[in-house]
Design a protein around this motif. Structure first.
Motif, PDB file in Angstrom:
ATOM      1  N   LEU A 192      -3.541   5.279   0.608  1.00  0.00           N
ATOM      2  CA  LEU A 192      -3.748   3.855   0.336  1.00  0.00           C
ATOM      3  C   LEU A 192      -2.724   3.348  -0.678  1.00  0.00           C
ATOM      4  O   LEU A 192      -2.123   2.281  -0.505  1.00  0.00           O
ATOM      5  CB  LEU A 192      -5.174   3.641  -0.196  1.00  0.00           C
ATOM      6  CG  LEU A 192      -5.574   2.187  -0.458  1.00  0.00           C
ATOM      7  CD1 LEU A 192      -5.721   1.424   0.846  1.00  0.00           C
ATOM      8  CD2 LEU A 192      -6.883   2.122  -1.253  1.00  0.00           C
ATOM      9  N   LEU A 193      -2.501   4.134  -1.724  1.00  0.00           N
ATOM     10  CA  LEU A 193      -1.540   3.730  -2.765  1.00  0.00           C
ATOM     11  C   LEU A 193      -0.121   3.674  -2.202  1.00  0.00           C
ATOM     12  O   LEU A 193       0.649   2.764  -2.522  1.00  0.00           O
ATOM     13  CB  LEU A 193      -1.585   4.702  -3.946  1.00  0.00           C
ATOM     14  CG  LEU A 193      -2.928   4.852  -4.673  1.00  0.00           C
ATOM     15  CD1 LEU A 193      -2.800   5.830  -5.841  1.00  0.00           C
ATOM     16  CD2 LEU A 193      -3.453   3.509  -5.154  1.00  0.00           C
ATOM     17  N   ALA A 194       0.218   4.623  -1.370  1.00  0.00           N
ATOM     18  CA  ALA A 194       1.566   4.639  -0.788  1.00  0.00           C
ATOM     19  C   ALA A 194       1.771   3.435   0.138  1.00  0.00           C
ATOM     20  O   ALA A 194       2.834   2.813   0.138  1.00  0.00           O
ATOM     21  CB  ALA A 194       1.805   5.951  -0.049  1.00  0.00           C
ATOM     22  N   PHE A 195       0.737   3.103   0.918  1.00  0.00           N
ATOM     23  CA  PHE A 195       0.835   1.917   1.785  1.00  0.00           C
ATOM     24  C   PHE A 195       1.001   0.659   0.924  1.00  0.00           C
ATOM     25  O   PHE A 195       1.850  -0.194   1.194  1.00  0.00           O
ATOM     26  CB  PHE A 195      -0.422   1.767   2.665  1.00  0.00           C
ATOM     27  CG  PHE A 195      -0.636   2.895   3.649  1.00  0.00           C
ATOM     28  CD1 PHE A 195       0.429   3.432   4.363  1.00  0.00           C
ATOM     29  CD2 PHE A 195      -1.914   3.418   3.877  1.00  0.00           C
ATOM     30  CE1 PHE A 195       0.231   4.476   5.282  1.00  0.00           C
ATOM     31  CE2 PHE A 195      -2.122   4.458   4.781  1.00  0.00           C
ATOM     32  CZ  PHE A 195      -1.050   4.982   5.488  1.00  0.00           C
ATOM     33  N   ALA A 196       0.161   0.542  -0.112  1.00  0.00           N
ATOM     34  CA  ALA A 196       0.224  -0.639  -0.983  1.00  0.00           C
ATOM     35  C   ALA A 196       1.580  -0.732  -1.667  1.00  0.00           C
ATOM     36  O   ALA A 196       2.154  -1.824  -1.797  1.00  0.00           O
ATOM     37  CB  ALA A 196      -0.894  -0.579  -2.034  1.00  0.00           C
ATOM     38  N   TYR A 197       2.087   0.411  -2.084  1.00  0.00           N
ATOM     39  CA  TYR A 197       3.381   0.424  -2.780  1.00  0.00           C
ATOM     40  C   TYR A 197       4.502  -0.093  -1.873  1.00  0.00           C
ATOM     41  O   TYR A 197       5.290  -0.958  -2.282  1.00  0.00           O
ATOM     42  CB  TYR A 197       3.685   1.845  -3.262  1.00  0.00           C
ATOM     43  CG  TYR A 197       5.100   2.010  -3.757  1.00  0.00           C
ATOM     44  CD1 TYR A 197       5.536   1.320  -4.883  1.00  0.00           C
ATOM     45  CD2 TYR A 197       6.016   2.802  -3.073  1.00  0.00           C
ATOM     46  CE1 TYR A 197       6.843   1.442  -5.330  1.00  0.00           C
ATOM     47  CE2 TYR A 197       7.315   2.936  -3.512  1.00  0.00           C
ATOM     48  CZ  TYR A 197       7.730   2.246  -4.635  1.00  0.00           C
ATOM     49  OH  TYR A 197       9.021   2.340  -5.063  1.00  0.00           O
ATOM     50  N   ILE A 198       4.550   0.420  -0.640  1.00  0.00           N
ATOM     51  CA  ILE A 198       5.599  -0.039   0.276  1.00  0.00           C
ATOM     52  C   ILE A 198       5.399  -1.518   0.615  1.00  0.00           C
ATOM     53  O   ILE A 198       6.356  -2.298   0.656  1.00  0.00           O
ATOM     54  CB  ILE A 198       5.611   0.808   1.572  1.00  0.00           C
ATOM     55  CG1 ILE A 198       5.986   2.259   1.250  1.00  0.00           C
ATOM     56  CG2 ILE A 198       6.577   0.213   2.597  1.00  0.00           C
ATOM     57  CD1 ILE A 198       7.434   2.487   0.883  1.00  0.00           C
ATOM     58  N   ASN A 199       4.141  -1.920   0.820  1.00  0.00           N
ATOM     59  CA  ASN A 199       3.886  -3.330   1.120  1.00  0.00           C
ATOM     60  C   ASN A 199       4.344  -4.237  -0.015  1.00  0.00           C
ATOM     61  O   ASN A 199       4.909  -5.305   0.224  1.00  0.00           O
ATOM     62  CB  ASN A 199       2.400  -3.552   1.412  1.00  0.00           C
ATOM     63  CG  ASN A 199       2.040  -3.127   2.827  1.00  0.00           C
ATOM     64  OD1 ASN A 199       2.933  -2.954   3.676  1.00  0.00           O
ATOM     65  ND2 ASN A 199       0.768  -2.949   3.096  1.00  0.00           N
ATOM     66  N   ALA A 200       4.102  -3.809  -1.261  1.00  0.00           N
ATOM     67  CA  ALA A 200       4.530  -4.613  -2.408  1.00  0.00           C
ATOM     68  C   ALA A 200       6.054  -4.708  -2.464  1.00  0.00           C
ATOM     69  O   ALA A 200       6.607  -5.754  -2.806  1.00  0.00           O
ATOM     70  CB  ALA A 200       3.985  -4.018  -3.710  1.00  0.00           C
ATOM     71  N   LEU A 201       6.711  -3.607  -2.113  1.00  0.00           N
ATOM     72  CA  LEU A 201       8.181  -3.608  -2.110  1.00  0.00           C
ATOM     73  C   LEU A 201       8.741  -4.563  -1.068  1.00  0.00           C
ATOM     74  O   LEU A 201       9.600  -5.392  -1.363  1.00  0.00           O
ATOM     75  CB  LEU A 201       8.691  -2.204  -1.774  1.00  0.00           C
ATOM     76  CG  LEU A 201       9.177  -1.289  -2.872  1.00  0.00           C
ATOM     77  CD1 LEU A 201       9.836  -0.065  -2.259  1.00  0.00           C
ATOM     78  CD2 LEU A 201      10.166  -1.996  -3.795  1.00  0.00           C
ATOM     79  N   ILE A 202       8.262  -4.423   0.164  1.00  0.00           N
ATOM     80  CA  ILE A 202       8.873  -5.211   1.245  1.00  0.00           C
ATOM     81  C   ILE A 202       8.469  -6.681   1.196  1.00  0.00           C
ATOM     82  O   ILE A 202       9.091  -7.507   1.845  1.00  0.00           O
ATOM     83  CB  ILE A 202       8.592  -4.611   2.649  1.00  0.00           C
ATOM     84  CG1 ILE A 202       7.092  -4.552   2.949  1.00  0.00           C
ATOM     85  CG2 ILE A 202       9.207  -3.214   2.768  1.00  0.00           C
ATOM     86  CD1 ILE A 202       6.770  -3.966   4.333  1.00  0.00           C
ATOM     87  N   PHE A 221       7.368  10.545  -3.030  1.00  0.00           N
ATOM     88  CA  PHE A 221       6.200   9.737  -3.390  1.00  0.00           C
ATOM     89  C   PHE A 221       5.706   8.918  -2.203  1.00  0.00           C
ATOM     90  O   PHE A 221       4.506   8.766  -1.984  1.00  0.00           O
ATOM     91  CB  PHE A 221       6.574   8.805  -4.551  1.00  0.00           C
ATOM     92  CG  PHE A 221       5.490   7.865  -4.986  1.00  0.00           C
ATOM     93  CD1 PHE A 221       4.470   8.312  -5.818  1.00  0.00           C
ATOM     94  CD2 PHE A 221       5.484   6.540  -4.575  1.00  0.00           C
ATOM     95  CE1 PHE A 221       3.465   7.450  -6.232  1.00  0.00           C
ATOM     96  CE2 PHE A 221       4.476   5.674  -4.979  1.00  0.00           C
ATOM     97  CZ  PHE A 221       3.467   6.128  -5.810  1.00  0.00           C
ATOM     98  N   SER A 222       6.641   8.387  -1.431  1.00  0.00           N
ATOM     99  CA  SER A 222       6.258   7.446  -0.368  1.00  0.00           C
ATOM    100  C   SER A 222       6.205   8.081   1.015  1.00  0.00           C
ATOM    101  O   SER A 222       5.913   7.402   1.990  1.00  0.00           O
ATOM    102  CB  SER A 222       7.238   6.272  -0.350  1.00  0.00           C
ATOM    103  OG  SER A 222       8.526   6.710   0.063  1.00  0.00           O
ATOM    104  N   ALA A 225       3.392   7.274   3.307  1.00  0.00           N
ATOM    105  CA  ALA A 225       3.258   5.890   3.800  1.00  0.00           C
ATOM    106  C   ALA A 225       3.739   5.770   5.242  1.00  0.00           C
ATOM    107  O   ALA A 225       3.497   4.761   5.895  1.00  0.00           O
ATOM    108  CB  ALA A 225       4.034   4.924   2.905  1.00  0.00           C
TER     109      ALA A 225
END
Lengths: 293, 293
Positions: A192-202, A221-222, A225
């Motif tokens: 969940l954190l990895a998905f959120a992290y990539i979503n926040a980036l893009i 880390f990612s 994702a």
């Protein structure tokens, strides 16, 4: 030694299980079924299964070992479909990442045959899926968690444990709730954190530019994702209560670190990072020998 | 070809730079200095440096190339200490993960010699530190970001670029603010999240039990949480404004996913995960060839 494995779902997980059993000479024949006939045929061509069955029920009929390796949401319908093919000596297992929901599906789907089912979660996988990526060694050295309940046949739990040990996996037994809580913490939340992290980036205008500068830390880390969206949608929804609890705890820890940064409290920040660093450095994969059954 | 590298800080980063220059025959002699005399001596014994200097100033005197590979917080004092050893043909670089603060430290410390300094951030490292782990190939194939400012000598930027290219790194040039924003996003935030994640885990009574069940997904996701506490304390504080902005954006993305889970909105959840999965699958390390200078 089993006479026949009935494999429902000829993908990475199921195919690897079949190959591992064959390699360990733990099964004489594998009868496979996938929803898509071309997948089943491909599994036969690759030698992962010996016989392609035209239905899940026919794959199960005459099998003393059955493995469900289907998307978790398809569990109940699949259990229903195979119920009448289960005989007194059949052992049925699954490979799902969540256990509470699969057990519920098995109760509803298998009904009076529910005792034959031993819930299993092999902690293994790849970022790629599909029968082409199946390999006999996928489970070697990996943990497999069995989560039998009161109604589960003790003899089947023992047989399940022997099979997984026989293909080189380390068997751990625990309660389904305990499993789902633990995996929310060590697997589902990180995803969940990895998905959120990539979503926040893009979502940021400079996201693409940022990504071009990412290095090995980002890569590792990612990595998770890149997981399969349908599978992870199902896992996160199936175990949502536990995952949401873990996410709350995580957000609290994150806000604590943010507060130390805002306050420029160097000492407390170092202390907090050091605690994490020490725990992560001490962590070793597969060091739970005493827990193995 | 440089006559002499003055290496301030004989650790993993500095030592690897010295070894790489030697291997590429880009330097005749390496004079090294570390705060701890035993470290300097060890670097000499290992052949990383040729001569151990008793002070930073003496390591810099007579060097046409100087690399500061010290903790970022020690930058200003180190710049001050070496200022009078810098001559008209000296190129000074650093290896810090943050650039705005190091540039500020260089302005204050180097004063009228500031133009000689080319801020550099090689995107490489290991979870372990120390001269024993230094290796000539640490920077091979890695990106190095140079963040010169208006006052920086153009000729030194060119020489800096040539050195890093000469040891096999890919040079990228950008503004310091741009650098700090990008690395907050792709490096510092992931570290902060990994620290927070481990802290949240170990704060739970069952934390140890959870950790024993963790698999390869956890291993990769949390690897960077093993980072050096002092170094990461400094990085997070030095770049705290950008990191806090990125953390806010991340928390928003996490809350969005949590809301979809709470609402059991399977379609939107799959859609959101798919966006992340697609972006991460498309990501490739070192694909910024057009940006290379």
């Amino acid at each position: 030694m089993f006479e026949q494995l009935g494999l429902i779902g000829c993908g990475l997980m199921g195919g690897s299980f079949a190959l591992a059993l064959k390699r360990a000479k733990l099964v004489k024949r594998v009868v496979g079924y996938s929803k898509s006939p071309s997948t089943t045929e491909r599994a036969r061509q690759l030698g992962v299964i010996d016989v392609a069955a035209p239905s899940a029920l026919l794959a199960v009929s005459g099998s003393d070992l059955v493995l469900l390796a289907v998307p978790v949401v398809a569990s109940e319908a699949t259990f229903k479909a195979i119920r009448h093919g289960i005989s007194s000596d059949t052992l049925v297992m699954d490979v799902g990442s969540t256990k509470g929901d699969v057990i519920e599906a098995a109760r509803n789907g298998l009904q009076d045959q529910f005792a034959h089912f031993v819930p299993a979660h092999p902690i293994a996988g790849k970022e790629v899926s599909g029968i082409e990526h199946a390999e006999a060694s996928l489970y070697t050295g990996r943990k497999v968690v069995l989560t039998p309940v009161k109604a589960t046949l003790r003899s089947n739990v023992q047989r399940a444990s022997q099979i997984w040990s026989g293909i080189g996996a380390h068997v751990v037994t625990m309660a389904p709730e305990e499993h789902d809580g633990a995996f929310a913490a060590v697997s589902h939340l990180p995803h969940l954190l990895a998905f959120a992290y990539i979503n926040a980036l893009i979502a940021q205008p400079q996201g693409d530019q940022f990504l071009r500068l990412a290095g090995p830390g980002f890569r590792d880390f990612s990595r998770i994702a890149a997981g399969d969206p349908v599978m992870w949608r199902d896992v996160l929804l199936a175990n949502r209560e536990q995952v949401l609890l873990q996410s709350q705890a995580f957000r609290k820890a994150l806000l604590d670190l943010e507060a130390l940064m805002t306050a420029v409290d160097a000492q407390a920040l170092e202390h907090s990072i050091a605690a994490a660093s020490k725990a992560r450095t001490a962590w070793q994969p597969n060091t739970d020998a005493p827990q193995d059954s």
